[in-house]
Design an enzyme around this catalytic site. Structure first.
Site, PDB file in Angstrom:
ATOM      1  CG  MET A  30      89.394   6.555  65.729  1.00 20.05           C
ATOM      2  SD  MET A  30      90.066   7.648  66.973  1.00 20.05           S
ATOM      3  CE  MET A  30      89.142   7.145  68.410  1.00 20.05           C
ATOM      4  N   GLY A  36      78.768  -2.012  66.376  1.00 22.57           N
ATOM      5  CA  GLY A  36      78.438  -0.655  65.912  1.00 22.57           C
ATOM      6  C   GLY A  36      79.164  -0.339  64.609  1.00 22.57           C
ATOM      7  CG  HIS A  37      83.431   0.023  64.539  1.00 19.36           C
ATOM      8  ND1 HIS A  37      83.898  -0.472  65.733  1.00 19.36           N
ATOM      9  CD2 HIS A  37      83.798   1.329  64.507  1.00 19.36           C
ATOM     10  CE1 HIS A  37      84.518   0.484  66.387  1.00 19.36           C
ATOM     11  NE2 HIS A  37      84.474   1.593  65.683  1.00 19.36           N
ATOM     12  CB  SER A 186      86.844   0.982  70.744  1.00 15.61           C
ATOM     13  OG  SER A 186      86.317   0.887  69.438  1.00 15.61           O
TER      14      SER A 186
HETATM   15  P1  AMP Z   1      85.240   5.048  66.385  1.00 18.17           P
HETATM   16  O1  AMP Z   1      86.044   3.918  65.817  1.00 18.17           O
HETATM   17  O2  AMP Z   1      84.849   4.851  67.810  1.00 18.17           O
HETATM   18  O3  AMP Z   1      85.820   6.394  66.077  1.00 18.17           O
HETATM   19  O4  AMP Z   1      83.854   5.010  65.601  1.00 18.17           O
HETATM   20  C1  AMP Z   1      83.797   4.956  64.197  1.00 18.17           C
HETATM   21  C2  AMP Z   1      82.371   5.159  63.761  1.00 18.17           C
HETATM   22  O5  AMP Z   1      81.551   4.156  64.354  1.00 18.17           O
HETATM   23  C3  AMP Z   1      81.791   6.512  64.200  1.00 18.17           C
HETATM   24  O6  AMP Z   1      80.963   7.033  63.168  1.00 18.17           O
HETATM   25  C4  AMP Z   1      80.995   6.139  65.409  1.00 18.17           C
HETATM   26  O7  AMP Z   1      79.911   7.021  65.648  1.00 18.17           O
HETATM   27  C5  AMP Z   1      80.476   4.776  65.014  1.00 18.17           C
HETATM   28  N1  AMP Z   1      80.086   4.026  66.209  1.00 18.17           N
HETATM   29  C6  AMP Z   1      80.831   3.800  67.324  1.00 18.17           C
HETATM   30  N2  AMP Z   1      80.120   3.112  68.240  1.00 18.17           N
HETATM   31  C7  AMP Z   1      78.888   2.902  67.686  1.00 18.17           C
HETATM   32  C8  AMP Z   1      77.700   2.243  68.122  1.00 18.17           C
HETATM   33  N3  AMP Z   1      77.605   1.664  69.306  1.00 18.17           N
HETATM   34  N4  AMP Z   1      76.637   2.232  67.279  1.00 18.17           N
HETATM   35  C9  AMP Z   1      76.706   2.815  66.070  1.00 18.17           C
HETATM   36  N5  AMP Z   1      77.801   3.434  65.589  1.00 18.17           N
HETATM   37  C10 AMP Z   1      78.876   3.485  66.383  1.00 18.17           C
END
Ligand code: AMP
Length: 281
Positions: A30, A36-37, A186
């Site tokens: 998103m 993490g991303h 985020s």
């Molecule tokens: P989001 O943009 O928050 O929907 O996350 C996109 C992807 O990044 C999803 O697969 C999340 O699980 C992963 N993600 C988000 N935060 C982390 C983090 N701290 N460590 C590892 N992966 C993450």
């Protein structure tokens, strides 16, 4: 790096790459990228010839009182970070193109979506499963990368892929943390400085659980009580749930054995934060 917004153009581009014999990796996100991303992008970069990151704040996975409108967005910064990580293409569709009105078709994974975050976010995982199914069709990748920080989401996607025969490999990546242990998210930008400091108690409490299990404790009740007790030391942190569940079915367990997820959600200021540890007992 290319930026594609039209779904059929995205499909055509990926199909051409596949037909040219290239392997394709997909990282659904998103946006508002953090380390993490980037860890998912790098994993995809290492294992595939062509890497697509989808960047779409998916309205149907937010509840009516949730933060869809405020969710942080910064496309220009995200484009730079993705390019730096070696991503080949960003798929950034418009809401109208993903959900032509009237939109009538949804994917519902039952059972494992009822507890944990599913209990307090009705419809959330239906929105997640639906958008990920759509992304898997639009971007016919060989592999898709997900972070274990969203552990329940990982199980939902794995089950959907199994049940609906998606021809894609789900790769999971460990949670990336700030130096003080806070899981990157985020949503951490919502935290005021004082709340940011208090939020470190989430991972501290999970580490305490991990240590108890390592020390031989097998009663979920004891471990969860210690996690709650640790969380209570921070008045700015308001726990929503603290649970120990089996990895397969995400059902609460009494005894800690096999693959067990200890997961929690808490409100800190206006942020709702989640974290977990996955233990092999
Ligand atoms: P989001 O943009 O928050 O929907 O996350 C996109 C992807 O990044 C999803 O697969 C999340 O699980 C992963 N993600 C988000 N935060 C982390 C983090 N701290 N460590 C590892 N992966 C993450």
């Amino acid at each position: 790096m290319r930026i594609v917004t039209v779904p059929w153009e995205m499909t055509r581009l990926v199909t051409e790459r596949r037909e040219a014999g290239q392997s394709v990796g997909l990282v659904p996100t998103m946006g508002f990228f953090h380390a993490g991303h980037v860890s998912l992008m790098r994993a995809a970069r290492e294992e595939n010839d062509f890497v697509v990151v989808s960047l779409f704040v998916n309205p149907i996975q937010f509840g009516p009182r949730e933060d869809f409108k405020e969710y942080p967005r910064d496309l220009q910064r995200d484009v730079e970070i993705a390019a730096q990580a070696g991503v080949d293409c960003i798929f950034h569709p418009r809401v109208e193109d993903m959900y032509p009105q009237p939109y009538l078709t949804f994917v519902e994974v039952e059972g494992i979506t009822e507890g944990l975050c599913g209990a307090s976010r009705p419809g959330h995982f239906r929105g997640v499963a639906t958008v990920v199914a759509k992304l898997f069709h639009i971007i016919p990748a060989h592999r898709a990368y997900f972070g274990l920080k969203d552990a329940q989401q990982v199980r939902v996607i794995q089950k959907m892929v199994e049940d609906l025969n998606f021809d894609i490999q789900i790769v999971t990546c460990p949670t990336v943390r700030e130096e003080d242990g806070l899981a990157m998210s985020s949503r951490n930008v919502y935290l005021k400085p004082e709340e940011r400091r208090a939020a470190t108690v989430l991972y501290r409490s999970l580490r305490r659980a991990e240590e108890m299990v390592r020390g031989g404790e097998r009663e979920a009740r004891e471990v969860l009580a210690a996690v709650r007790e640790t969380l209570e030391t921070e008045p700015l942190v308001e726990p929503e749930y603290v649970e120990a569940v089996d990895w397969e079915g995400l059902r609460p367990v009494e005894r800690l054995q096999g693959k067990v997820l200890i997961a929690l959600a808490a409100r800190v200021g206006k942020a709702r934060l989640i974290d977990n540890v996955l233990l092999e007992v």
